[in-house]
Every structure is written in C-alpha cells, then in structure tokens.
Design a protein around this motif. Structure first.
Motif, PDB file in Angstrom:
ATOM      1  N   THR A 168     -15.520  20.593 -28.707  1.00 18.36           N
ATOM      2  CA  THR A 168     -14.389  21.528 -28.847  1.00 18.36           C
ATOM      3  C   THR A 168     -14.562  22.724 -27.907  1.00 18.36           C
ATOM      4  N   GLU A 169     -15.763  23.291 -27.910  1.00 15.73           N
ATOM      5  CA  GLU A 169     -15.998  24.451 -27.037  1.00 15.73           C
ATOM      6  C   GLU A 169     -15.883  24.051 -25.568  1.00 15.73           C
ATOM      7  N   ARG A 170     -16.397  22.867 -25.240  1.00 11.24           N
ATOM      8  CA  ARG A 170     -16.305  22.410 -23.840  1.00 11.24           C
ATOM      9  C   ARG A 170     -14.852  22.217 -23.422  1.00 11.24           C
ATOM     10  N   LYS A 171     -14.046  21.755 -24.359  1.00 12.54           N
ATOM     11  CA  LYS A 171     -12.618  21.577 -24.074  1.00 12.54           C
ATOM     12  C   LYS A 171     -11.969  22.940 -23.793  1.00 12.54           C
ATOM     13  N   ALA A 172     -12.361  23.931 -24.594  1.00 10.31           N
ATOM     14  CA  ALA A 172     -11.834  25.293 -24.394  1.00 10.31           C
ATOM     15  C   ALA A 172     -12.275  25.845 -23.040  1.00 10.31           C
ATOM     16  N   ILE A 173     -13.522  25.555 -22.662  1.00 10.54           N
ATOM     17  CA  ILE A 173     -14.032  25.991 -21.353  1.00 10.54           C
ATOM     18  C   ILE A 173     -13.195  25.356 -20.242  1.00 10.54           C
ATOM     19  N   LYS A 174     -12.980  24.064 -20.388  1.00 11.05           N
ATOM     20  CA  LYS A 174     -12.248  23.337 -19.349  1.00 11.05           C
ATOM     21  C   LYS A 174     -10.803  23.825 -19.247  1.00 11.05           C
ATOM     22  N   GLU A 175     -10.158  23.942 -20.391  1.00 12.16           N
ATOM     23  CA  GLU A 175      -8.737  24.302 -20.367  1.00 12.16           C
ATOM     24  C   GLU A 175      -8.490  25.688 -19.793  1.00 12.16           C
ATOM     25  N   ALA A 176      -9.418  26.605 -20.062  1.00 10.72           N
ATOM     26  CA  ALA A 176      -9.252  27.963 -19.533  1.00 10.72           C
ATOM     27  C   ALA A 176      -9.730  28.056 -18.083  1.00 10.72           C
ATOM     28  N   GLY A 177     -10.449  27.049 -17.604  1.00 11.00           N
ATOM     29  CA  GLY A 177     -11.018  27.115 -16.258  1.00 11.00           C
ATOM     30  C   GLY A 177     -12.220  28.047 -16.192  1.00 11.00           C
ATOM     31  N   VAL A 178     -12.829  28.302 -17.354  1.00  8.69           N
ATOM     32  CA  VAL A 178     -14.047  29.135 -17.412  1.00  8.69           C
ATOM     33  C   VAL A 178     -15.187  28.412 -16.693  1.00  8.69           C
ATOM     34  N   TRP A 179     -16.113  29.179 -16.139  1.00  6.52           N
ATOM     35  CA  TRP A 179     -17.259  28.636 -15.407  1.00  6.52           C
ATOM     36  C   TRP A 179     -18.505  28.649 -16.291  1.00  6.52           C
ATOM     37  N   ALA A 180     -19.096  27.487 -16.487  1.00  6.42           N
ATOM     38  CA  ALA A 180     -20.352  27.400 -17.248  1.00  6.42           C
ATOM     39  C   ALA A 180     -21.516  27.570 -16.285  1.00  6.42           C
ATOM     40  N   VAL A 181     -22.362  28.575 -16.543  1.00  5.24           N
ATOM     41  CA  VAL A 181     -23.518  28.794 -15.660  1.00  5.24           C
ATOM     42  C   VAL A 181     -24.755  28.209 -16.329  1.00  5.24           C
ATOM     43  N   HIS A 182     -25.276  27.167 -15.730  1.00  3.36           N
ATOM     44  CA  HIS A 182     -26.440  26.464 -16.275  1.00  3.36           C
ATOM     45  C   HIS A 182     -27.711  27.183 -15.823  1.00  3.36           C
ATOM     46  N   CYS A 183     -28.505  27.630 -16.797  1.00  3.95           N
ATOM     47  CA  CYS A 183     -29.731  28.377 -16.497  1.00  3.95           C
ATOM     48  C   CYS A 183     -30.910  27.599 -17.051  1.00  3.95           C
ATOM     49  N   ALA A 184     -31.257  26.524 -16.367  1.00  6.13           N
ATOM     50  CA  ALA A 184     -32.202  25.549 -16.911  1.00  6.13           C
ATOM     51  C   ALA A 184     -33.580  26.149 -17.197  1.00  6.13           C
ATOM     52  N   ALA A 185     -34.120  26.921 -16.255  1.00  6.28           N
ATOM     53  CA  ALA A 185     -35.481  27.447 -16.425  1.00  6.28           C
ATOM     54  C   ALA A 185     -35.534  28.388 -17.622  1.00  6.28           C
ATOM     55  N   SER A 186     -34.562  29.243 -17.726  1.00 10.98           N
ATOM     56  CA  SER A 186     -34.513  30.182 -18.847  1.00 10.98           C
ATOM     57  C   SER A 186     -34.384  29.453 -20.177  1.00 10.98           C
ATOM     58  N   ASN A 187     -33.521  28.460 -20.210  1.00 13.17           N
ATOM     59  CA  ASN A 187     -33.313  27.709 -21.458  1.00 13.17           C
ATOM     60  C   ASN A 187     -34.574  26.971 -21.890  1.00 13.17           C
ATOM     61  N   GLU A 188     -35.372  26.553 -20.921  1.00 11.75           N
ATOM     62  CA  GLU A 188     -36.667  25.927 -21.231  1.00 11.75           C
ATOM     63  C   GLU A 188     -37.655  26.979 -21.705  1.00 11.75           C
ATOM     64  N   ASN A 189     -37.753  28.071 -20.950  1.00 10.50           N
ATOM     65  CA  ASN A 189     -38.763  29.085 -21.267  1.00 10.50           C
ATOM     66  C   ASN A 189     -38.566  29.681 -22.651  1.00 10.50           C
ATOM     67  N   LEU A 190     -37.307  29.952 -23.002  1.00 10.05           N
ATOM     68  CA  LEU A 190     -37.028  30.587 -24.294  1.00 10.05           C
ATOM     69  C   LEU A 190     -36.752  29.552 -25.390  1.00 10.05           C
ATOM     70  N   VAL A 191     -37.038  28.281 -25.059  1.00 10.83           N
ATOM     71  CA  VAL A 191     -36.882  27.168 -26.022  1.00 10.83           C
ATOM     72  C   VAL A 191     -35.480  27.169 -26.630  1.00 10.83           C
ATOM     73  N   SER A 192     -34.485  27.485 -25.797  1.00  7.51           N
ATOM     74  CA  SER A 192     -33.105  27.523 -26.279  1.00  7.51           C
ATOM     75  C   SER A 192     -32.557  26.119 -26.474  1.00  7.51           C
TER      76      SER A 192
END
Lengths: 420, 420
Positions: B266-290
């Motif tokens: 649902t959230e991804r659909k909202a992102i797509k429909e609004a044309g919002v940009w998802a910024v993928h921060c892989a290293a941070s998400n790993e480091n902070l165990v997100s």
C-alpha cells in the motif's frame, strides 16, 4: 637479546567481547616474544631504544584463516555469477595460470606485500594444484614476513579445463611438495579442495599423510545448499557433509573448515566435539549469496570461530573490512532470526579477526606474555573529530574508517615487516 | 563557447541494467552541456584541446541522494548502538556543535572536498537546525563544485539537549534562510527531519512554504519498526506513515523519502502514484539493523529508486562503496525472500548510483546530449590482471576494488572540480 619497545595506546582483545587498553603505554618484546604491556617503562629498559608512535594505536595484527592466493588477480570480478558459473568462468581458468612460474612469482610477491602492508601477519592459505607455484608462494610469504600455513590444493575430479590432477599425480606431487618445504615461518597444510573435488582414494591418502606427518588440514564445509546436495549424492553413506571428511581422517582439532554457513545443530556438535575450527567468511558468503553463518550461535555453543577473507569470493584482503563484513553478516542474521540472536559488537568481531586464531598457532589470546610479537600501529589523527574520543571509540572508528597510509608499522614474529 | 573533450573508455548507464560503452572514445561537452559520445573525433574538433586519459575509464559521476552533513565527523562511531541510543548519544550532540560557525566552516570545507575527490557531484543533503551553518555548508559545496540541494533541518520536538527549536523559531529561521540562499548550483530543499521530530503546526507550515516557493522536500520514511509504532501513536488518524507527510502537502514528485525499508504494498503504491522518490540507504540500514528495503520489488513496480550514503548511519561517503552495499543488501533480501527476488547486478546498482537520480535534476539518464557534464575518470592499471579484461569487467572491478589515487579527475556541471 633483541629488545623491541613500542610506545603508544596499546589495545588487545584478551577475551571475546573484552578489550585491554593501556593508554600511552609500552609493549615490550624480547627475542621476538612479548614480555608484557606496561603503563610505565620498567627501569631495566631506561636506556633502551623506544619506537615512539605518540598518540597512535598499537593493536594486534590480523589472522586471515581462509583465502585463495591464486584468486588474488580476480578480486572484485564476476560477483554477479552463481557459485558454479563463477568457479568455471573465473576461478579455475585463473588458478590454471599458476602453472606459469613467472606469473606466480610476480603475483605472489605482490600479494605477500599487500598482506604485510594491511597488517595481516598470519594466514592459512590455499594455493593452486601446482607444486612449484605453491613453493614460490611460500617463499614470497616467508620473505615478506608473513607466518602460518599454505596448502597445495588437491583435486582429482570436477575441475576445470587444464585444471585437474590424476589421483596419482595429486598424491605424488603432494609428497614431493612436502619434502621440498623448508621455510621457517610458513608451514605446509593438507588441502583437499573440498569433497566434490576429491575422489575417495585421494581423500584416504591425504588423511594418511596428515596423520603420519602430523599436519594440519584445511577445506570447505557447508557453504551453500546445492553443494550439500552434491556431497550427499557423492557420499550416500554420509548423513551429513562433515562425515565425508571424518571418515578419511580429515577431521580433528587441527582442521580448518571454511564457511559452515549451513551447519545445523548436529554438524555444529561434530565441529565442537572434534575441536575443528570454523572459518567465517562473511564477505564471500554475502557476495556469492551463500547465506549467513550462525556465528552468534556457534560462539554460544563454544565452537572455535575465526575469520577468513576468502578472496576472491570475498572482495577485500583487508581484515579491517572483513571484520566489518562479519558484523554486517551478524546483523543480517539477526534480522533473519527475527531478532532472536544478537549481532557481533565491533569489539567481538575484532577478537575474531585477531585473538581467536591464537590457539591454532599455539598461543594465547591478546598480547599475552610469551606470545610472538604480532602487532600493527595505526594512526587516526587525520580523521575529523567533534570531541575527544576514547581509545575504544578510536579503535571502533579505525575498523570502520581509515585513511590511506594509516598503517604506520607492522610487526610479525617480533620483526618489523612493514613501515610506512 | 567552452569545449571540453575527454578521451578514454566512455561508460554510462542509459537504462536500468544496461551499459553504453565506447572504447577509446570521446565525450564532448560545450558550455557545460554534453554534446555527445563519439567513437571518432568529429572533424570540427580536430584542432581542439583533448584531455586524453588513455586507457582509463570515463564514467558518470555519482548522486548521493541522502546524507547528513553534520554527522560527517562521527563517521564510523557508535555502530553498535540501537537507533534511539545512537541518536541521543552521538547524533544530536554532534549536530548541536554546528551552532559554532568556525567548526561548521572547517568541517564542511573538508566534507565538500572529500565529496568532490570521491566523484560525488550531486547531493541532496540534510544540514542541522542552524541557519548560519546551513548557509556555510551550501557555500562550501558551491565552492567545491558540488551541485544539488541542501536543507536546514526542522525539528520542534523529540530533539536532544541543546538541540531543538520552538515551532516559531523553526519557521522564522527557515523563512530567513530561504531569503539568504543565493547559490548558483546549490539550492534549498524543505527538510522536516521526520514525523516524530515535527509538530503538526510545523509540518503544516513547511508544506505551505514548499508549495508557495515550489521547493523540493526531503525526509525519512519507514526506516524501522519502532519508528512506525511511534508515528502511529502520534498520528492515530493516519493508517500508514506516508499519510503523515501527505496530509501536510509534503508528498509529491519532488519529495525524497529516505529508507522505505518497511514500506508495504500500500505504501509503495502511494509512493508510486505521487511520484515520490525512495532513497535506498543500504549501508545505514545494515549498520542500524533497520532491515533490507525491497528494492527489486520497488523496481519491478516502477518506483523511482535512488541511492544515499546516509552518513553517519552509513559508514562511508564513497558511492562506490554504497553501490556495493546496495548489491549486498539485495543479496541479503534475496536470502530472506527464499530466493524469490533477484539481487541487483553490479550494472543495475551502478545505474541506481548514477543515472537513476538524473530526472530529479531535470535530466536524462546516461551521458545524454543536453545533460550537464558530470563525469569521473578512474584508472585501474595498477591492479593485477590474469588476462585482458573487458571494459565492463573493469568497471565492475573498480566498483568493488580500487587503489588509492585511482580517481584522476572529476567533472561537475561541465567544470573540472578535482584533479589528482
């Protein structure tokens, strides 16, 4: 008596999860062996020469307990390929090149130098199937001041084009290689590539040689699931992968087994009971999508766990980077385990990359008196700061982030083998 | 008319998963804009000066679409802490230091220089809450030749000691900051830190300002599960996190949302429909165990995905390293998804770190004619080889492995901003 006195902030990991820090202290070695770490210089050394590194960090050097020397020139290539395609397209053709002695000399000279410069002073290393290139590798490591073990690889089945031995060749070349080894700090190690590459006859013979000559052993275990299936089909009498080593006498407390990603409770129990060493190769297991080894569980169960760069499945030789890879892998594992297992702290992973391997080399963890002096000096004063950092924070930051030229000196077996 | 002609092996990513390679070719720009890539030098340039980089690789420079400038001095520290403790112990006290303009000047001068030297020529960046330090940051980036957007952070609740604004201050300082922005290549961006840090009044006002002044927006979305719970308790009327931005006019096709780790269908659909940009921060998400963002699924669904270093949750500024972090994260995700999702290939991840952000800056992917010239020149001839490598293999290897000093030159908006 030759005395080495290193002054700086002395850091060692005497236990898993513990640091011993002596700020502005002295690390003293005599005839290559550590005498102790001191806050004040003992009176007897008052007139001795001191290597004063000021505010730099003096820490234990690294042990890389699993890497493939002939894969060094393909570091960072082919990381999108699945394991078997990667082996056939990149790995075997690369290893086959080491039939050329000149190529081996040039490549291994560079590898040995890079290991020394990066602070890896102890290794357990796979060579290729070539006897002569293996001797060249050992000589280059010895000359660079690296210590540890190297194995001529044995493989008499499932190899690549121009990269396979007959069973007889494999055995006779191994015997001849062992006769020709004559190095002080680099010793031989029996190295069946892994169960799929070695016939039963070859495994049997290697087990005999290891026993007769009392040699350590290294191989691969439970790296990925297709490999498990393959081993099961090759050894239907073995319930688990590890039994394919055990039944030929290749499974004891001087055996290193790389990966152990898929080792379940039964296999882990077998590892523990035999005193086998599990070599965690986090970067490689990520790159080849093998999986995440249950390192925290292994530690809780009391297994011997050490780290390996596993180049060129791993993409970096630096053990700083392999320590952070182990931390990341443990965080991935935590997420996969529904946050039931803890990740490795920076200090725990530092222990795995340094002290954990000490008993394999007959020593104690940390800068224990009597250990051979293996140390590196790292400076971090060019990194920006927002407030004064504790020595522990500085170590943590150095593990994650360093600047080019930060390694000022490397000591191995009491000798300075690298100087910036 | 100013002409720049760069000769070398020209590499760009015109599409996700595709490379365009011109071996020994020419990349030509006029008045800062790319004219084209040519295998042969067009006759009209016969007498023009050519920057000849021989066999080096000439590739697109990087866009770092999410990073926190005031966290730069704490890179690589505190990686064992959970998010909230990390924020309170390290992050907020560090950001609070930027009330000091001299400290800001020194730190940001260094950050801007490091970005240029590492080939990051476009950024979308969080500053701190300080208006003056934010202007200093923008000036330093502008002077270093970096382009893109910077935002003064807004936070009127849940801050740290000495690190919080009142709602009124936050608004008035933002208005004043916007009046004082006067840079050519570094533009302002509305930056509510994230929903938990901003009162409804503040969010409402920021939405109004963004609309009135037609400004882009950046914030954080669905980074970790406790954050999701917190947002739910703060906005019980919002079924999902993204709605807390949408209802204040902070959700449109000029909005960057960092992380999106836990964004469901649902959230991804909202992102797509609004044309919002998802910024993928892989290293941070790993480091902070997100967790691991479902990047492959997002790409399949047609979302805009770009990369961010997210220093200092991320541990490295280099986008080469953040590209490999994105690959690793996609491999972790593949393992977690029972191998049902593909990992990112090296080439796909390279696209995400370069071309994917082009439309955000009003440009086309790759070295398209009309784009501003943003390029880096990288040499790899000091790396060992076992056989001649293709340009594609050389690019792949450079992404994983480079030597110090490998970046020979960096071009941004048509100008050479770094030279080895």
């Amino acid at each position: 008596m030759e005395t080495v006195i290193i002054k700086g902030n002395i850091i060692s990991a005497p236990e898993f999860g513990k640091l011993e820090i002596t700020e502005n202290g002295y690390l003293i070695a005599e005839d290559g062996k550590i005498k102790g770490t001191y806050q004040k210089l003992p009176q007897e050394y008052e007139n001795a020469f001191i290597e004063d590194y000021g505010d730099a960090l003096v820490m234990q050097s690294f042990s890389d307990m699993h890497l493939h020397a002939p894969q060094y020139p393909m570091l960072g290539i082919g990381m999108d390929r699945p394991l078997l395609e990667w082996l056939n397209t990149y790995t075997f053709p690369t290893e086959a090149r080491f039939a050329d002695k000149d190529f081996a000399r040039t490549t291994y000279h560079r590898l040995a130098g890079e290991l020394a410069a990066k602070g890896t002073t102890r290794v357990c290393m796979f060579s290729s199937i070539h006897r002569e290139a293996t001797l060249i590798l050992m000589e280059e490591l010895e000359n660079a001041g690296i210590t540890g073990y190297v194995g001529k690889v044995n493989m008499d089945r499932n190899g690549g084009e121009n990269y396979l031995e007959t069973t007889e060749e494999s055995i006779s070349e191994t015997v001849r290689w062992l006769e020709e080894c004559h190095f002080e700090h680099i010793k031989p190690m029996i190295t069946p590539r892994f169960t799929p590459s070695c016939s039963k006859e070859l495994m049997q013979e290697l087990g005999k040689i290891a026993k007769e000559k009392n040699l350590p052993i290294q191989s691969h275990l439970s790296e990925n699931t297709s490999e498990l299936d393959l081993v099961k089909s090759l050894h239907p009498d073995c319930t688990q992968y590890w039994e394919s080593y055990q039944k030929y006498g290749l499974w004891n407390d001087k055996t290193l087994m790389a990966h152990c990603v898929w080792s379940d409770e039964t296999e882990r129990k077998a590892i523990k009971e035999a005193g086998v060493w599990a070599v965690h190769c986090a970067a490689s297991n990520e790159n080849l999508v093998s999986g995440y080894a249950p390192v925290r569980v292994m530690m809780n169960e009391g297994l011997n766990v050490v780290l390996g760069s596993d180049i060129a499945g791993g993409d970096h030789l630096s053990m700083f980077k392999n320590i952070t890879a182990a931390i990341r892998a443990s965080k991935a594992r935590r997420i996969m385990d529904d946050r039931k297992t803890e990740f490795l702290s920076v200090i725990e992973a530092f222990y795995l990359g340094t002290s954990a391997a000490a008993p394999f080399f007959g020593e104690k963890p940390g800068f224990a008196p009597g250990n051979a002096l293996h140390a590196i000096v790292v400076e971090d004063r060019t990194l920006p700061v927002v407030r004064p950092l504790s020595i522990r924070e500085r170590l943590e930051r150095c593990i994650y982030r360093r600047e080019h030229g930060c390694v000022l000196a490397v000591f191995s077996e009491g000798k300075k083998i690298y100087k910036k």
